[in-house]
Design a protein around this motif. Structure first.
Motif, PDB file in Angstrom:
ATOM      1  N   THR A 129     -37.666 -10.693  12.470  1.00 31.62           N
ATOM      2  CA  THR A 129     -38.438 -11.923  12.464  1.00 31.62           C
ATOM      3  C   THR A 129     -37.851 -12.918  13.445  1.00 31.62           C
ATOM      4  O   THR A 129     -36.646 -13.046  13.567  1.00 31.62           O
ATOM      5  CB  THR A 129     -38.437 -12.553  11.069  1.00 31.62           C
ATOM      6  OG1 THR A 129     -37.092 -12.602  10.616  1.00 31.62           O
ATOM      7  CG2 THR A 129     -39.287 -11.775  10.112  1.00 31.62           C
TER       8      THR A 129
ATOM      9  N   GLU B  47     -30.627 -13.049   9.348  1.00 27.81           N
ATOM     10  CA  GLU B  47     -31.798 -12.179   9.233  1.00 27.81           C
ATOM     11  C   GLU B  47     -32.229 -11.597  10.578  1.00 27.81           C
ATOM     12  O   GLU B  47     -33.263 -10.953  10.676  1.00 27.81           O
ATOM     13  CB  GLU B  47     -32.954 -12.921   8.543  1.00 27.81           C
ATOM     14  CG  GLU B  47     -32.690 -13.105   7.061  1.00 27.81           C
ATOM     15  CD  GLU B  47     -33.799 -13.823   6.316  1.00 27.81           C
ATOM     16  OE1 GLU B  47     -34.839 -14.122   6.915  1.00 27.81           O
ATOM     17  OE2 GLU B  47     -33.589 -14.090   5.113  1.00 27.81           O
TER      18      GLU B  47
ATOM     19  N   SER C 132     -38.907 -24.038   4.904  1.00 28.85           N
ATOM     20  CA  SER C 132     -39.659 -22.784   4.921  1.00 28.85           C
ATOM     21  C   SER C 132     -40.667 -22.825   6.071  1.00 28.85           C
ATOM     22  O   SER C 132     -41.200 -23.877   6.401  1.00 28.85           O
ATOM     23  CB  SER C 132     -40.391 -22.595   3.592  1.00 28.85           C
ATOM     24  OG  SER C 132     -41.207 -23.717   3.302  1.00 28.85           O
ATOM     25  N   GLY C 133     -40.903 -21.683   6.658  1.00 26.79           N
ATOM     26  CA  GLY C 133     -41.807 -21.610   7.804  1.00 26.79           C
ATOM     27  C   GLY C 133     -41.141 -22.154   9.053  1.00 26.79           C
ATOM     28  O   GLY C 133     -39.984 -22.553   9.029  1.00 26.79           O
TER      29      GLY C 133
ATOM     30  N   PHE D  48     -40.684 -25.423   0.825  1.00 28.11           N
ATOM     31  CA  PHE D  48     -39.393 -25.780   0.254  1.00 28.11           C
ATOM     32  C   PHE D  48     -38.361 -25.789   1.365  1.00 28.11           C
ATOM     33  O   PHE D  48     -38.690 -25.513   2.525  1.00 28.11           O
ATOM     34  CB  PHE D  48     -38.987 -24.785  -0.840  1.00 28.11           C
ATOM     35  CG  PHE D  48     -38.935 -23.366  -0.355  1.00 28.11           C
ATOM     36  CD1 PHE D  48     -37.766 -22.835   0.167  1.00 28.11           C
ATOM     37  CD2 PHE D  48     -40.072 -22.563  -0.373  1.00 28.11           C
ATOM     38  CE1 PHE D  48     -37.718 -21.534   0.634  1.00 28.11           C
ATOM     39  CE2 PHE D  48     -40.036 -21.263   0.098  1.00 28.11           C
ATOM     40  CZ  PHE D  48     -38.852 -20.750   0.599  1.00 28.11           C
TER      41      PHE D  48
ATOM     42  N   ALA E  51     -28.740 -21.758   0.560  1.00 27.66           N
ATOM     43  CA  ALA E  51     -28.341 -21.603   1.956  1.00 27.66           C
ATOM     44  C   ALA E  51     -27.492 -20.343   2.098  1.00 27.66           C
ATOM     45  O   ALA E  51     -26.918 -19.866   1.126  1.00 27.66           O
ATOM     46  CB  ALA E  51     -27.560 -22.825   2.410  1.00 27.66           C
TER      47      ALA E  51
ATOM     48  N   PRO F 147     -33.741 -23.361  -4.115  1.00 22.18           N
ATOM     49  CA  PRO F 147     -34.195 -24.037  -2.897  1.00 22.18           C
ATOM     50  C   PRO F 147     -34.716 -25.430  -3.266  1.00 22.18           C
ATOM     51  O   PRO F 147     -35.188 -25.637  -4.394  1.00 22.18           O
ATOM     52  CB  PRO F 147     -35.333 -23.144  -2.398  1.00 22.18           C
ATOM     53  CG  PRO F 147     -35.070 -21.804  -2.983  1.00 22.18           C
ATOM     54  CD  PRO F 147     -34.420 -22.071  -4.307  1.00 22.18           C
TER      55      PRO F 147
ATOM     56  N   THR G 123     -46.905 -27.253  -3.107  1.00 19.88           N
ATOM     57  CA  THR G 123     -46.368 -26.002  -3.671  1.00 19.88           C
ATOM     58  C   THR G 123     -46.286 -24.932  -2.586  1.00 19.88           C
ATOM     59  O   THR G 123     -47.186 -24.808  -1.779  1.00 19.88           O
ATOM     60  CB  THR G 123     -47.289 -25.475  -4.785  1.00 19.88           C
ATOM     61  OG1 THR G 123     -47.537 -26.528  -5.683  1.00 19.88           O
ATOM     62  CG2 THR G 123     -46.656 -24.311  -5.522  1.00 19.88           C
ATOM     63  N   GLY G 124     -45.208 -24.177  -2.604  1.00 18.76           N
ATOM     64  CA  GLY G 124     -45.080 -23.104  -1.626  1.00 18.76           C
ATOM     65  C   GLY G 124     -44.216 -23.504  -0.442  1.00 18.76           C
ATOM     66  O   GLY G 124     -43.733 -22.662   0.289  1.00 18.76           O
TER      67      GLY G 124
END
Lengths: 393, 101
Positions: free
Chosen positions: A380, A336, A214-215, A261, A283, A305, A258-259
């Protein structure tokens, strides 16, 4: 570095090199006494323009106090020569002047930073001097800081590329197993949160994965480094894809805040059985492109995830993988992305790219070219990983 | 994205509108901490009716909310997701996870 203490900067400006250019010995002494009385000690003197130019080009001072009317080379000529050289764009040059309005304008046009009225007043001189030297120190700091960071990032980027399979491994897999691998790996910042890999398990078994933290940027990249050695070990010692994901999930559950993944596809290609068994942690769906029957089949990417729940309950799934088939994997940076009208391609859009290029000889290149042509600038910006495994034998 | 908080009794509804992405981190944290820490709140409903897009950071933010909810004994639910948003929440099993509260 950036929020450096003001006092520290104050201390450093007194080490600055100051050049005083004046043909009058009395004036030079006067200015010198103004400067030394507050603590400046690195002062050079020039009696005329020629000497001034020699010192500027030879020693690059931090600040110049320049007289205009001098024999031989005057102040105007000094200004013009110095300003022609880009290296001295940021060198503050203050001109001492008793000149009239018109000539003052000319001084600025020639590139003076500011004026000092004659006779020179100590307070006026020192306030201009300090302000410009402070700026100079800050600019120097910022420059060296950004150079250091960008050097570090370049190094980290090459380390990240080293995590990916090298040409030697890919060559080995093509020759030994008859599987031709194409890939594309693009990070949106200097560093990215994607990772992919292949690990031969035996002569007929090959594991392949695409992982997306993530990120993106440095934080996500650190996670790819954290995981990569653990990943190698798990892939070599664990039999089923679901059991692998379960172990990686547990590892990330224990280690990620947390947050954060990751999503991951993990497949094991079995050449003897002609199949791929795989498991997925959210995925994008894997695609099987059959270049003989001209069919594109979508797999199932559903699953928790990695790193969110203690037990992910991952499922093993299967797809046929015979000679002439291709496994096509991508991170959500591809699905995306949006077209020129701002519509997201989504997984269906990727399937369309695959179907419309299925008969192309250079399939992978054609799909990626299509994708790039159709992709607009909106949407994005994410890391992009695309991996294709073509079974030739 | 816009976030609106509507309180009714022990429940608060977080209505989201627009694109839910990493850019919303600050305001999301603010809204969530306000919603969860108000006295007497036992349930938070996140209304996705008007959300057009979510990225992976949004999933992360939902997980942070879930953890805060668990700490404060507040139940969290996700409702009315549509289209791509619904697909992603389903693919990542977020709907399942949040229904278990």
């Amino acid at each position: 570095m950036i929020d450096q203490d003001f006092q520290e900067i104050e201390k450093r400006i007194y080490k600055s090199k100051i050049l005083v250019v004046d043909d009058s010995p009395l004036n030079r002494e006067l200015i010198k006494s103004y400067l030394t009385s507050v603590g400046f000690h690195n002062i050079a003197f020039a009696e005329n323009g020629r000497q001034a130019l020699d010192i500027i080009f030879g020693d690059s001072p931090d600040f110049v106090i320049l007289d205009i009317i001098m024999p031989e080379v005057d102040g105007f000529e000094v200004l013009e020569k110095v300003r022609k050289d880009r290296r001295f764009d940021n060198l503050p040059i203050f001109v001492q002047t008793a000149l009239n309005q018109e000539e003052r304008l000319k001084v600025f046009n020639c590139g003076a930073t500011g004026l000092l009225m004659k006779p020179i007043n100590q307070a006026e001189l020192l306030s201009s001097l300090k302000a410009h030297l402070q700026t100079g120190v800050l600019i120097k700091d910022l420059k060296s800081y950004s150079q250091r960071v960008s050097k570090d990032l370049d190094l980290a980027k090459s380390m990240q590329i080293d995590l990916l399979p090298n040409a030697h491994t890919l060559d080995f897999i093509e020759k030994k197993m008859g599987i031709l691998i194409h890939s594309e790996f693009v990070t949106s910042d200097e560093l990215g949160g994607d990772l992919w890999g292949v690990e031969p398990i035996s002569d007929s078994l090959l594991s392949v994965y695409v992982l997306d933290f993530s990120g993106h940027g440095i934080m996500a990249a650190l996670n790819t480094f954290r995981l990569s050695s653990f990943l190698k070990q798990v892939l070599q010692t664990t039999k089923s894809p679901s059991a692998c994901l379960e172990k990686i999930n547990k590892y990330l559950f224990d280690n990620l805040p947390t947050g954060q993944f990751a999503t991951m596809f993990l497949g094991i290609v079995d050449l003897e059985e002609g199949k791929i068994s795989y498991a997925s942690a959210s995925a994008p769906p894997p695609f099987i492109v059959n270049h003989e029957t001209l069919e594109v089949l979508s797999g199932n990417g559903e699953g928790f995830p990695l790193g969110i729940v203690e037990n992910g309950g991952y499922e093993d799934r299967e797809m046929a993988f015979n000679t002439g088939s291709r496994l096509f994997l991508y991170s959500d940076g591809m699905s995306e992305s949006c077209d020129h009208k701002g519509n997201m391609f989504d997984d269906e859009g990727i399937q369309n790219f695959l179907e419309s290029n299925i008969s192309e000889k250079r399939f992978f290149e054609s799909v990626m070219r299509d994708f790039r042509v159709r992709k607009g600038n909106a949407g994005t910006e994410d890391d992009l990983t695309v991996v294709s495994l073509k079974r030739n034998a | 994205m816009d976030i609106n908080l509507n309180y009714s009794g022990s429940q608060v509804i977080l209505s989201l509108k627009g694109r839910f992405t990493f850019k919303d981190y600050e305001q999301w944290r603010k809204a969530v901490s306000e919603a969860v820490s108000r006295d007497g709140i036992t349930s938070v409903v996140v209304d996705f009716s008007d959300v057009e897009f979510i990225d992976s950071a949004a999933i992360g933010m939902l997980l942070v909310l879930r953890e805060e909810g668990q700490e404060k004994k507040v139940s969290i639910s996700i409702e009315n997701s549509q289209g791509q948003v619904h697909k992603i929440l389903e693919l990542s099993k977020m709907l399942e996870l949040f229904s278990k509260n």
